[in-house]
Scaffold this motif. Structure first.
Motif, PDB file in Angstrom:
ATOM      1  N   ALA A  81      36.752  -7.548  70.083  1.00 38.66           N
ATOM      2  CA  ALA A  81      37.761  -6.473  70.053  1.00 38.66           C
ATOM      3  C   ALA A  81      37.619  -5.653  68.772  1.00 38.66           C
ATOM      4  N   TYR A  82      37.354  -6.325  67.646  1.00 41.43           N
ATOM      5  CA  TYR A  82      37.161  -5.609  66.377  1.00 41.43           C
ATOM      6  C   TYR A  82      35.928  -4.717  66.448  1.00 41.43           C
ATOM      7  N   ASP A  83      34.865  -5.226  67.078  1.00 45.09           N
ATOM      8  CA  ASP A  83      33.649  -4.430  67.253  1.00 45.09           C
ATOM      9  C   ASP A  83      33.937  -3.164  68.052  1.00 45.09           C
TER      10      ASP A  83
ATOM     11  N   PHE B  28      27.505 -10.296  70.263  1.00 45.16           N
ATOM     12  CA  PHE B  28      28.686 -11.122  70.527  1.00 45.16           C
ATOM     13  C   PHE B  28      28.754 -11.553  71.993  1.00 45.16           C
ATOM     14  N   ILE B  29      28.295 -10.705  72.899  1.00 46.97           N
ATOM     15  CA  ILE B  29      28.256 -11.099  74.314  1.00 46.97           C
ATOM     16  C   ILE B  29      27.281 -12.264  74.502  1.00 46.97           C
ATOM     17  N   GLY B  30      26.154 -12.225  73.797  1.00 52.30           N
ATOM     18  CA  GLY B  30      25.215 -13.344  73.849  1.00 52.30           C
ATOM     19  C   GLY B  30      25.825 -14.622  73.309  1.00 52.30           C
TER      20      GLY B  30
ATOM     21  N   ASP C 193      15.692  -7.619  75.305  1.00 52.52           N
ATOM     22  CA  ASP C 193      15.716  -6.179  75.576  1.00 52.52           C
ATOM     23  C   ASP C 193      16.086  -5.402  74.312  1.00 52.52           C
ATOM     24  N   PRO C 194      15.217  -4.491  73.858  1.00 53.21           N
ATOM     25  CA  PRO C 194      15.498  -3.729  72.623  1.00 53.21           C
ATOM     26  C   PRO C 194      16.774  -2.889  72.693  1.00 53.21           C
ATOM     27  N   SER C 195      17.119  -2.395  73.888  1.00 52.64           N
ATOM     28  CA  SER C 195      18.298  -1.543  74.012  1.00 52.64           C
ATOM     29  C   SER C 195      19.606  -2.321  73.846  1.00 52.64           C
ATOM     30  N   LEU C 196      19.526  -3.646  73.910  1.00 60.14           N
ATOM     31  CA  LEU C 196      20.725  -4.474  73.779  1.00 60.14           C
ATOM     32  C   LEU C 196      20.814  -5.158  72.412  1.00 60.14           C
ATOM     33  N   GLN C 197      20.026  -4.690  71.466  1.00 57.98           N
ATOM     34  CA  GLN C 197      20.070  -5.263  70.118  1.00 57.98           C
ATOM     35  C   GLN C 197      21.155  -4.569  69.284  1.00 57.98           C
ATOM     36  N   THR C 198      22.383  -4.686  69.738  1.00 56.24           N
ATOM     37  CA  THR C 198      23.524  -4.079  69.057  1.00 56.24           C
ATOM     38  C   THR C 198      24.588  -5.144  68.821  1.00 56.24           C
TER      39      THR C 198
ATOM     40  N   MET D 119      29.499  -2.592  60.975  1.00 55.15           N
ATOM     41  CA  MET D 119      29.027  -3.693  61.830  1.00 55.15           C
ATOM     42  C   MET D 119      27.537  -3.926  61.601  1.00 55.15           C
ATOM     43  N   ASN D 120      27.192  -4.254  60.368  1.00 62.41           N
ATOM     44  CA  ASN D 120      25.793  -4.547  60.059  1.00 62.41           C
ATOM     45  C   ASN D 120      25.460  -5.989  60.446  1.00 62.41           C
ATOM     46  N   ASN D 121      24.170  -6.332  60.382  1.00 60.84           N
ATOM     47  CA  ASN D 121      23.724  -7.667  60.802  1.00 60.84           C
ATOM     48  C   ASN D 121      24.405  -8.779  60.015  1.00 60.84           C
TER      49      ASN D 121
END
Length: 318
Positions: A126-128, A69-71, A59-64, A143-145
Motif C-alpha cells: 500500500a505504501y508503494d 513485493f508481489i513476488g 521478466d525485465p519489465s517486472l523489475q519494479t 522506493m529504491n532497492n
C-alpha cells in the motif's frame, strides 16, 4: 475421568501430550470429496504463486518495487498454506487426527508469524502504491532497492519476537478437560478454550497483538488509500484515473478479503465465537484467499499477463 493423550497431575491440571484435531470429522461422508477439493486448491496455490515468483524474477519489465513485493507475497502464500493444508489433507485421508503438543505449538507459531507477515507486506505494498500515485516524480528515489529490501526484511522478521513470547505463554499455561480441538489446525481461539481457569490475560494478549499486527496495518492501508483515491480523483484525464485505479484494485481486493476475515476471527468477543463460523472464516483466509491471489494479480494486471504469456511461450518452444 482421564482423556486419551493426557496425564493428570496432582494439582488437577492436565499435562497434555497431544491434541486431537476434530476438523471435518463431523461430516464423514464428505471426507473423500473434501480431500480432493483441498488437494486441487493446494496444487493451484503452489503452481499459481510459483509462476508469479518466476516471472517477477526473470521478466525485465517486472523489475519494479511493486512486483518485488508481489513476488515476496507469493513466496509467503506458499509458506502460509503449507503450514496448515498438508496436515489437513493427512487428517482427511486417515483416521489418526492426533497432533503432538510440540507439533501443535510449532504449527501455531509459524501460522501466526506468516499471517502477521502477510499483514505487513500488504501494508508495504500500500505504501508503494501511495508513493507511486501521490509522489510519482520522487517514486524512483524513495522506493529504491535498499528501501525495498529493508521493508521486506522488516515484514518477514517483525512479528517473530512477539509471537515467540505469545506462543510460549500460551503453551506453558495449564490445560484441563478434553484435549480435542474443534478445528482443522492449531489456531489461537480453540487452544485458548482448553486452558484451565481464567483466560482473561491470554484473551487480552490476543486482542492487543491482533491490534498491533492486524488493526494498525489495516488502518495504515486505509489512510494510504484515502490519500490515493483523493489524488486519483484530481487527475485531469479519465484514462489517467482509470489506469491509476487499475494499479491499486488488485491489492485493494486482497486487502479487503484477508483483513476482513482475519478481523472477524481474532477481534470479535469470546462470547460471540461460533465454531462453525470460525472454521469457515479460517478456511477463507488460510486457503481460499491464497487461491484467489494469483488469479487477482494475473487476470487484473496486463503487465503480468503479458509477462506470463512470454514466459509460457518460451517454455513451450523449448
Amino acid at each position: 475421568m482421564e482423556f486419551p493423550g493426557q496425564n493428570i497431575s496432582q494439582d488437577n491440571h492436565t499435562t497434555l501430550e497431544e491434541f486431537t484435531l476434530i476438523g471435518f470429522s463431523d461430516i464423514p461422508n464428505l471426507q473423500g470429496l473434501l480431500f480432493a477439493v483441498f488437494l486441487i486448491l493446494y496444487i493451484i496455490i503452489l503452481m499459481g504463486n510459483s509462476l508469479i515468483i518466476m516471472i517477477t524474477k526473470v521478466d525485465p519489465s517486472l523489475q519494479t518495487p511493486m512486483y518485488f513485493f508481489i513476488g515476496n507475497f507469493s513466496v509467503l502464500e506458499i509458506c502460509y498454506v503449507s503450514v496448515t493444508l498438508p496436515r489437513l489433507l493427512t487428517d482427511l485421508c486417515g483416521q489418526n487426527r492426533k497432533i503432538s503438543f510440540l507439533a501443535c505449538a510449532v504449527q501455531m507459531y509459524f501460522f501466526l508469524i506468516l499471517g502477521a507477515t502477510e499483514c505487513f507486506i500488504l501494508t508495504a505494498m500500500a505504501y508503494d502504491r501511495y508513493v507511486a500515485i501521490c509522489n510519482p516524480l520522487l517514486y524512483p528515489v524513495i522506493m529504491n532497492n535498499r528501501l525495498c529490501i529493508q521493508l521486506a526484511v522488516a515484514c518477514w522478521t517483525a512479528s517473530i519476537p512477539v509471537y515467540t513470547g505469545f506462543t510460549a505463554i500460551l503453551f506453558t499455561s495449564p490445560f484441563c478437560g478434553s484435549n480435542q480441538l474443534n478445528h482443522f489446525f492449531c489456531d489461537v481461539p480453540p487452544v485458548v478454550q482448553l486452558v484451565c481457569g481464567d483466560t482473561f490475560i491470554l484473551e487480552m494478549l490476543t486482542y492487543v497483538i491482533a491490534a498491533l499486527v492486524v488493526t494498525i496495518p489495516f488502518f495504515l492501508i486505509l489512510v494510504s488509500y484515502v490519500k490515493i483515491i483523493s489524488t486519483i480523483l484530481k487527475l485531469p484525464s479519465a484514462s489517467g484515473r482509470a489506469k491509476a485505479f487499475s494499479t491499486c484494485s488488485s491489492h485493494l481486493m486482497v486487502v479487503t478479503l484477508f483483513f476482513g476475515s482475519g478481523i472477524i476471527v481474532y477481534m470479535k468477543p469470546k462470547s460471540t465465537h461460533s465454531t462453525g463460523m470460525d472454521k469457515f472464516f479460517s478456511l477463507f483466509y488460510t486457503i481460499l484467499i491464497p487461491v484467489f491471489n494469483p488469479i487477482i494479480y494475473c487476470l487484473r494486471n496486463k503487465d503480468v499477463m503479458v509477462a506470463l504469456g512470454k514466459f509460457l511461450q518460451k517454455w513451450i518452444l523449448l
